[in-house]
Each structure stands twice: as C-alpha cells, then as structure tokens.
Scaffold this motif. Structure first.
Motif, short mmCIF file in Angstrom:
data_model
loop_
_atom_site.label_atom_id
_atom_site.label_comp_id
_atom_site.label_asym_id
_atom_site.label_seq_id
_atom_site.Cartn_x
_atom_site.Cartn_y
_atom_site.Cartn_z
N GLY A 16 0.80 -1.22 0.00
CA GLY A 16 0.00 0.00 0.00
C GLY A 16 0.83 1.27 0.00
N VAL A 17 0.13 2.36 0.21
CA VAL A 17 0.74 3.68 0.38
C VAL A 17 0.12 4.32 1.62
CG1 VAL A 17 1.37 4.20 -2.02
CG2 VAL A 17 -0.96 4.69 -1.21
N ALA A 18 0.85 5.25 2.23
CA ALA A 18 0.35 5.90 3.44
C ALA A 18 0.34 7.42 3.27
CB ALA A 18 1.23 5.52 4.63
N THR A 19 -0.62 8.05 3.96
CA THR A 19 -0.68 9.52 4.05
C THR A 19 -1.17 9.88 5.45
OG1 THR A 19 -3.02 9.74 3.40
CG2 THR A 19 -1.40 9.76 1.61
N ALA A 20 -1.29 11.18 5.72
CA ALA A 20 -1.87 11.63 7.00
C ALA A 20 -2.75 12.84 6.73
CB ALA A 20 -0.76 12.02 7.97
N ALA A 21 -3.82 12.97 7.51
CA ALA A 21 -4.83 14.00 7.26
C ALA A 21 -4.22 15.40 7.13
CB ALA A 21 -5.88 13.98 8.37
N TYR A 22 -3.50 15.85 8.16
CA TYR A 22 -3.04 17.24 8.11
C TYR A 22 -2.09 17.48 6.93
CZ TYR A 22 -1.47 21.88 9.17
OH TYR A 22 -1.20 23.22 9.04
N SER A 81 -2.70 0.47 -9.50
CA SER A 81 -2.90 -0.88 -8.95
C SER A 81 -2.52 -1.01 -7.47
CB SER A 81 -2.11 -1.93 -9.76
OG SER A 81 -2.57 -1.95 -11.07
N ILE A 82 -2.69 0.07 -6.72
CA ILE A 82 -2.34 0.04 -5.29
C ILE A 82 -3.53 -0.50 -4.50
CG2 ILE A 82 -1.72 1.48 -3.29
CD1 ILE A 82 -0.33 3.35 -5.43
N PRO A 83 -3.35 -1.61 -3.81
CA PRO A 83 -4.52 -2.24 -3.18
C PRO A 83 -4.88 -1.76 -1.77
CG PRO A 83 -2.64 -3.74 -3.15
CD PRO A 83 -2.17 -2.48 -3.80
N ASN A 84 -3.96 -1.05 -1.09
CA ASN A 84 -4.23 -0.61 0.28
C ASN A 84 -3.89 0.86 0.45
OD1 ASN A 84 -4.84 -2.89 2.42
ND2 ASN A 84 -3.45 -3.74 0.87
N TYR A 85 -4.82 1.60 1.07
CA TYR A 85 -4.58 3.00 1.35
C TYR A 85 -4.62 3.21 2.86
CZ TYR A 85 -5.22 8.11 1.25
OH TYR A 85 -5.09 9.47 1.45
N ARG A 86 -3.50 3.66 3.41
CA ARG A 86 -3.47 4.01 4.84
C ARG A 86 -3.56 5.52 4.96
NH1 ARG A 86 1.46 4.95 8.47
NH2 ARG A 86 0.35 5.51 10.36
N ARG A 121 -13.53 1.30 -5.29
CA ARG A 121 -12.41 1.09 -6.21
C ARG A 121 -11.60 -0.15 -5.85
NH1 ARG A 121 -13.85 6.04 -5.73
NH2 ARG A 121 -13.69 7.59 -7.41
N ASN A 122 -12.11 -0.94 -4.94
CA ASN A 122 -11.37 -2.13 -4.51
C ASN A 122 -10.07 -1.82 -3.81
OD1 ASN A 122 -12.31 -4.69 -4.65
ND2 ASN A 122 -12.35 -4.62 -6.91
N ILE A 123 -10.03 -0.67 -3.16
CA ILE A 123 -8.84 -0.29 -2.38
C ILE A 123 -9.23 -0.46 -0.92
CG2 ILE A 123 -7.33 1.64 -1.75
CD1 ILE A 123 -7.86 2.75 -4.63
N THR A 124 -8.42 -1.18 -0.17
CA THR A 124 -8.76 -1.42 1.23
C THR A 124 -8.41 -0.20 2.08
OG1 THR A 124 -8.29 -3.75 0.89
CG2 THR A 124 -8.39 -3.00 3.17
N PRO A 125 -9.39 0.32 2.83
CA PRO A 125 -9.06 1.44 3.73
C PRO A 125 -8.36 0.94 4.99
CG PRO A 125 -11.43 0.97 3.80
CD PRO A 125 -10.83 0.00 2.82
N ASN A 126 -7.23 1.55 5.29
CA ASN A 126 -6.44 1.25 6.49
C ASN A 126 -6.42 2.55 7.29
OD1 ASN A 126 -4.47 -1.41 6.04
ND2 ASN A 126 -5.28 -0.55 4.16
N VAL A 127 -7.04 2.55 8.46
CA VAL A 127 -7.27 3.84 9.11
C VAL A 127 -6.40 4.06 10.35
CG1 VAL A 127 -9.01 5.29 10.21
CG2 VAL A 127 -9.63 3.91 8.21
N THR A 128 -5.67 5.17 10.33
CA THR A 128 -4.92 5.63 11.50
C THR A 128 -5.81 6.58 12.28
OG1 THR A 128 -2.86 5.53 10.23
CG2 THR A 128 -2.81 6.81 12.26
N ILE A 129 -5.97 6.34 13.57
CA ILE A 129 -6.89 7.16 14.35
C ILE A 129 -6.26 8.48 14.76
CG2 ILE A 129 -8.27 7.21 16.48
CD1 ILE A 129 -8.75 4.21 16.08
N TYR A 130 -4.98 8.47 15.04
CA TYR A 130 -4.32 9.72 15.48
C TYR A 130 -2.97 9.89 14.80
CZ TYR A 130 -2.42 13.37 18.47
OH TYR A 130 -1.89 14.54 18.92
N HIS A 131 -2.91 10.86 13.91
CA HIS A 131 -1.64 11.20 13.27
C HIS A 131 -1.32 12.67 13.58
CE1 HIS A 131 1.25 9.87 9.87
NE2 HIS A 131 1.73 10.99 10.39
N TRP A 132 -1.20 12.96 14.87
CA TRP A 132 -0.57 14.18 15.39
C TRP A 132 -1.44 15.44 15.48
CZ3 TRP A 132 4.96 14.17 12.72
CH2 TRP A 132 5.53 12.90 12.89
N ASP A 133 -2.65 15.44 14.92
CA ASP A 133 -3.41 16.70 14.89
C ASP A 133 -4.42 16.78 16.04
OD1 ASP A 133 -4.64 14.56 13.67
OD2 ASP A 133 -5.32 15.67 11.89
#
Ligand code: GCO
Length: 464
Positions: A16-22, A81-86, A121-133
């Motif tokens: 997958g790939v990762a991002t953060a809200a802020y 073709s990225i199957p997981n989004y964090r 889109r067949n992308i699995t959501p991977n959820v981070t509850i707290y990314h610093w904000d």
C-alpha cells in the motif's frame, strides 16, 4: 540493480501507500472542522526572528486539497494498482473541540465518503486514528500533559471504531508516539511547540495509556478487524566500539535505542518502560495511577514499524539523561536524502529482527518507508515526466532487506510506501517531496513519478 518480484514476499503480503490528514487534506476550517494544534502552530509566528517555525512559514491550510480531490486521488491510486490506502482521521473534523458533545456530522460524513470511495475502487481502507493533529481545545487544557486528554482520546476511539466499524479491516491507534511526544513536547519543533522534561514525561505516560486502552476499545468494537499501532524506529549504532571511548559509546547506543525504539512498545507488551536501559524513565512513575500497568498493555494483532534511516551515536557529558549525542548524517555521509538522513537499507533488516524477537509480536507491517529526493522534471513528447531513480533505488534496496528478514522467519506481512502524493512535511513545509506522485502546488495537478510507475509494475506482478 537488483530485480525483484512481489510474489517473493508471498501471496498474503499486503502492499500500500500511506498519508496523513493534516499533510494532505487542506480544508482546514471547512464544514465545521475545529482547530487542531497543527493549525494553531503553523498560524503562529515564531518568537525567534532568526528561525521560522515552519520552512517559509508554510502551513497545511490547503495542502494537496485532498479533502476536495479524494476521488481523483483514489482514481489515480487505482490506476497504479495500489490495493491498500493508509490514511488518518482528523479528530477535529469529527469532534471540533475534541469532546463528544461537539460532534460534527459533516466531518463524520466526509470519512464515510472517503472510505466508501476506497471500497468502490477495490482499495482497502487502512485507518490511522491519530496522526498528530490534536484538537487545540484539548491542548488549551494541557494537551497530552493532561491525563484528561487520554480519556477524551478513548471517547474518540470508541466513536470512530463504532461509526466506521465494518468498513475498515485494519486500524492503527497511533502514528509514531515517540516522534510526536519528543518533537512536540520536548524539543518544541513540532506542534504544540512545548519543551522540556516537565512536558515530555507526562505526555509520554498519557500517550502510552491512550495506546493501550485505545487498542482494547478498538478490539472490543471491531473484533473482526486487525488492530495495531505504529512505531517510529531508527537502527542505532555506536560511532566506535573499541577502547575506553568505544565502551562509553556503546552505552550511549543502548540508551538511544531504548528511547527511540523501545519506549512505547515495551509498556504495550507488558514489559513496562525500558527503565533498566534508561534509568531516568523512572520519573514516569510520578504520573502513574493505580491500575496503569494494566491500562498500558494491549495485545495487538500487529505492530507497524516506520523506518527511514540509521543513527550513529557518541557518548557525551553534555546531554543529561541520555548522555550521548547523534552524529548528524550530513557530517559523516557523502550522500543523504533531502531530509539529511542516511540511506541505510540494512537498518530495516536489523530492526525487523529486533521487533520480531519481542515475545508476543505476532505480525509486523512496515507502515512507512520512503525518501525525499530532488525530482527531475522534464518535458518529453509534450508530456511532463518526473524522473526519480534515486527513490526507486531506495525503495528496492530497503525492500530487499525486508525480504531478507522475511526469509529468515520474521513475520513481516505488509509494506506501505510513505507516501502517495508529495505533501506538507511538518516543520520542513513542502520542500521535501516524499511522494511517488508529484504535486504541482500552484495548480494542484498530480503527475505520476517514475517511482509510481515502477510501483505499479511491481504490484502488477512484473519483474522490476
Ligand atoms: C512520520 C510521519 C510522516 C512523515 C514521514 C516523513 O512518520 O514521521 O508519519 O508524517 O511525513 O515520516 O518524515
């Protein structure tokens, strides 16, 4: 250069790939969103006229405008073709002042739309509850130095894990507790900009409680999901091992390893804080209440480790508590990344071995790994191309070490690149670009970098 194929990692390995809200969302005050410590921190001028808080006083007000462009971003993810989004949830979109009473339906709906758009889109959501904000309203009350923040965090965890429950198969309680407590509550270079041990110690303990009890609540609400949390880590070595100074340097390396790599995982595993290696951590007991040992524990389904670099350390009489100092990579390496970090792929191998050796670590995901390098923009046949061979080489060389650890029996089952699109790199602003997709911040146009196409080919099962 080495050729690799994703099937070497096994069919059950998640990518997958990762991002953060802020760092990507923007829309900082839209649809009822409350102010977070990062909004306040970036909107407040530095008191030091010679040093800005954030590179060129930039902020995440607009960032990558992902709040409005999430659909097109997810389309692009699908094309690659990225199957997981964090990604992470912004607490103040959901509870503008951090408390349940301030519930904001528009913010709650946004994450429903984002999660649904992933699933469509067949992308699995991977959820981070707290990314610093953290909500600024909680910071006004002491933030993580106040035990009440941990209780408000539990309310927030309880709410989101019930609200998005069956749509999310994998939850991450916290992102890098060491990074946000040391940078935000000890060094003062990240939000909320607090300094010193009087802030750092209580923040550590309350965050540890949040991690333990937050994990338990998430597991209770989502028994079928995988619940874990993430840890930053850097492979630590003494600058020299021989002779008298070498012995002192080795001692410093042990203390740094305890602080950077063990502080938050060991209490979760029921081992307490690493006081044997870093005796000053005994001070944390000052903040204990009866029953806290239990609260700190959490039987996680997996741990996420986030690794970028290695640190070399040297004994120093000038740094109380840690009695050592980090020798900056820029002073000792010919080449570093744009962050000034050493490129040291074997480090991730050693760290995987270290974490796998803890009892009760069942599964490890690499929840972040990647690098910022200057991208090369060229026009070819009327199209903009972004060449970033250094990033491709970086990713391949780290992945090779992940595979090496896996072949030796380390239970590593996933890998997320940091990051999908270039974004707001905290105090460094928009200068370092970590994305596999380039963002033109003037137009908000996205351009897939060579590394993005490389990842696509890899994910499609090609030898790359
Ligand atoms: C972190 C954060 C990311 C950073 C990344 C690069 O883990 O520090 O999760 O937000 O952008 O690590 O520094």
């Amino acid at each position: 250069m080495l050729i690799m194929n994703k099937y070497e990692f096994g069919n059950d390995f998640i990518w997958g790939v990762a991002t953060a809200a802020y760092q990507i969302e923007g829309a900082w005050n839209e649809d009822g969103k409350g102010e977070s410590i990062w909004d306040r921190f970036t909107h407040t001028k530095s008191k030091n006229p010679f040093k800005e808080r954030i590179y060129q006083n930039q902020n995440g007000d607009v960032a990558c405008d992902h709040y409005h462009r999430y659909k097109e971003d997810l389309d692009l993810m699908k094309e690659l073709s990225i199957p997981n989004y964090r990604f992470s949830l912004s607490w103040t979109r959901i509870f503008p002042d951090g408390k349940l009473t301030s519930k904001n339906q528009k913010g709650i709906d946004f994450y429903h739309r984002l999660i649904d758009a992933c699933i469509e889109r067949n992308i699995t959501p991977n959820v981070t509850i707290y990314h610093w904000d953290l909500p600024q309203a909680l910071e006004d009350n002491g933030g993580w130095t106040n035990r009440d923040t941990y209780l408000r965090f539990l309310d927030y965890v309880d709410f989101v894990t019930k609200e998005y429950n069956d749509k999310v198969p994998r939850w991450f309680i916290l992102n890098e507790p060491f990074a946000f407590t040391v940078l935000g509550y000890f060094l003062g270079i990240h939000a909320p900009g607090r300094k010193g041990f009087a802030n750092f110690y209580p923040a550590i303990h309350h965050v540890t409680l949040a991690q333990g009890d937050g994990g338990k609540i998430a597991k209770k609400n989502c028994p079928n999901a995988e619940i874990g949390t993430t840890f930053s880590c850097s492979y630590i070595e003494p600058v020299s091992k021989d002779g008298f100074w070498g012995i002192l340097n080795q001692g410093a390396a042990i203390r740094f390893d305890a602080l950077l790599n063990s502080l938050f995982i060991e209490p979760m595993l029921g081992m307490g804080y690493p006081v044997d290696r870093l005796p000053s951590l005994k001070t944390l007991e000052k903040y204990y209440k009866e029953g806290d040992e239990e609260r700190m524990k959490f039987n996680a389904d997996f741990i996420g480790i986030q690794n970028y670099t290695r640190e070399l350390v040297q004994w120093s009489p000038f740094m109380p508590v840690i009695w050592g100092t980090i020798i900056e990579a820029k002073k000792r390496c010919e080449k570093t990344t744009e962050m000034g970090w050493e490129i040291y792929p074997e480090g991730i191998y050693h760290l995987l071995k270290k974490y796998a050796s803890y009892p009760n670590v069942k599964k490890i995901y690499i929840t972040e790994n990647g690098a910022a390098f200057p991208d090369q923009l060229v026009e070819e046949d009327g199209k903009i191309r972004i060449h970033d061979i250094e990033r491709i080489n970086f990713l391949k060389s780290y992945l090779e070490q992940v595979l090496r650890a896996k072949k030796e029996g380390v239970p590593v089952y996933g890998y997320f690149i940091w990051t999908f699109i270039d974004n707001f790199e905290w105090a460094e602003g928009y200068r370092p670009r970590f994305g596999i997709v380039y963002v033109d911040y003037q137009t908000q146009k996205r351009y897939v970098k060579d590394s993005g196409y490389w990842y696509r080919d890899f994910l499609e099962g090609k030898d790359v």
